[in-house]
Write an enzyme that holds these catalytic residues in place. Structure first.
Site, PDB file in Angstrom:
ATOM      1  N   HIS A 160      33.214  28.944  44.245  1.00  0.00           N
ATOM      2  CA  HIS A 160      32.326  29.767  45.070  1.00  0.00           C
ATOM      3  C   HIS A 160      31.151  30.292  44.267  1.00  0.00           C
ATOM      4  O   HIS A 160      31.103  30.177  43.041  1.00  0.00           O
ATOM      5  CB  HIS A 160      33.117  30.928  45.693  1.00  0.00           C
ATOM      6  CG  HIS A 160      33.706  31.863  44.674  1.00  0.00           C
ATOM      7  ND1 HIS A 160      32.972  32.837  44.032  1.00  0.00           N
ATOM      8  CD2 HIS A 160      34.975  31.970  44.203  1.00  0.00           C
ATOM      9  CE1 HIS A 160      33.751  33.500  43.203  1.00  0.00           C
ATOM     10  NE2 HIS A 160      34.983  33.001  43.284  1.00  0.00           N
ATOM     11  N   CYS A 176      39.457  32.020  40.381  1.00  0.00           N
ATOM     12  CA  CYS A 176      38.517  31.069  40.980  1.00  0.00           C
ATOM     13  C   CYS A 176      37.491  30.588  39.953  1.00  0.00           C
ATOM     14  O   CYS A 176      37.391  31.111  38.849  1.00  0.00           O
ATOM     15  CB  CYS A 176      37.788  31.719  42.152  1.00  0.00           C
ATOM     16  SG  CYS A 176      38.863  32.062  43.563  1.00  0.00           S
TER      17      CYS A 176
END
Length: 200
Positions: A160, A176
Site C-alpha cells: 500500500h 505490510c
C-alpha cells in the site's frame, strides 16, 4: 572576497555539515498512528546496506513464469520489483518493511483485491500493542494505507501507499509493505488480481 568573508563561509559550511552529521546519527522516527512513534535504531548501517543492495534483478531466480505479472519484495534491500507478464515493464521501487523480524512474513502469495482509497482498521495484535489507536480510519490523508492498496491472500497483509514519506526505506511498518503514494498508484495500474507476489 575578503579573508573575513572566507572564514565566515567556511564556518557556515562546517556548521551545516556538523548539523547534518548529528541529525543522521540520531534514530529515525517512524510515525505509525496518531500520537504514536516508534524508533529505528542504528539507521546509518541500515542505509549503507540498503544503498549497496538496491539494484535491478532478473525474475528467473524467483519465479517459474511471469503469468499475471510478478512482484518481488526484498525485505533486506527494502525494494519492490515488478515485472509484467510480457516483460515489457520492469519497475523497481523503494519500500518500507516491517519493524521487527516477528512482524515480517516471507513466502509466496498473490494479489486478491485492489482498492483505491482504502479503509484501515488495526489488526487485533496492533490494538493489543497500541490500545489508543482508532478502530477505524476512512480514506484520506490520515489513512495509514495511503491512496491505493493491493490486498494479498495473507490476512492483514497488503502492499500500500503511505502519506508519511519518512517511512520509505526504513523498518517502519507493522507487517505490510509501503510505497510512496505515486509509486503505489503506478504499481496499482500494472498489477492485477492474480499477480504473483514473493517476499524474501
Amino acid at each position: 572576497m575578503s579573508s573575513d568573508s572566507n572564514q565566515f563561509s567556511r564556518r557556515s559550511i562546517l556548521g551545516a555539515a556538523a548539523a547534518l552529521g548529528a541529525s543522521m546519527a540520531m534514530p529515525a522516527v517512524a510515525q505509525t498512528g496518531a500520537n504514536t512513534i516508534e524508533l529505528e535504531a542504528d539507521l546509518g548501517n541500515n542505509i549503507r546496506r540498503n544503498i549497496s543492495s538496491f539494484r535491478s534483478l532478473q525474475w528467473q531466480p524467483y519465479f517459474s513464469s511471469l503469468r499475471n505479472g510478478a512482484i518481488l519484495v526484498d525485505t533486506t534491500s527494502r525494494a519492490l520489483h515488478y515485472w509484467s507478464e510480457d516483460e515489457s515493464i520492469y519497475k523497481l521501487y523503494p519500500t518500507s518493511v516491517p519493524l521487527t523480524e516477528d512482524l515480517t512474513r516471507r513466502g509466496r502469495t498473490e494479489v486478491v483485491r485492489k482498492v483505491v482509497g482504502p479503509e484501515w482498521r488495526p489488526t487485533p495484535a496492533m490494538k493489543l500493542r497500541n490500545p489508543e489507536w482508532p478502530d477505524y480510519v476512512g480514506p484520506g490523508p490520515d489513512n495509514p494505507l495511503g491512496t491505493h492498496a493491493l490486498y494479498l491472500s495473507w490476512q492483514y497483509y497488503r502492499i500500500h501507499g503511505t502519506h508519511d514519506t519518512r517511512k520509505i526505506g526504513r523498518r517502519s511498518s507493522n507487517g505490510c509493505v509501503g510505497l510512496y503514494n505515486e509509486h503505489i498508484s503506478e504499481l496499482f495500474s500494472f498489477a492485477q488480481v492474480g499477480t504473483q507476489v514473493l517476499l524474501i
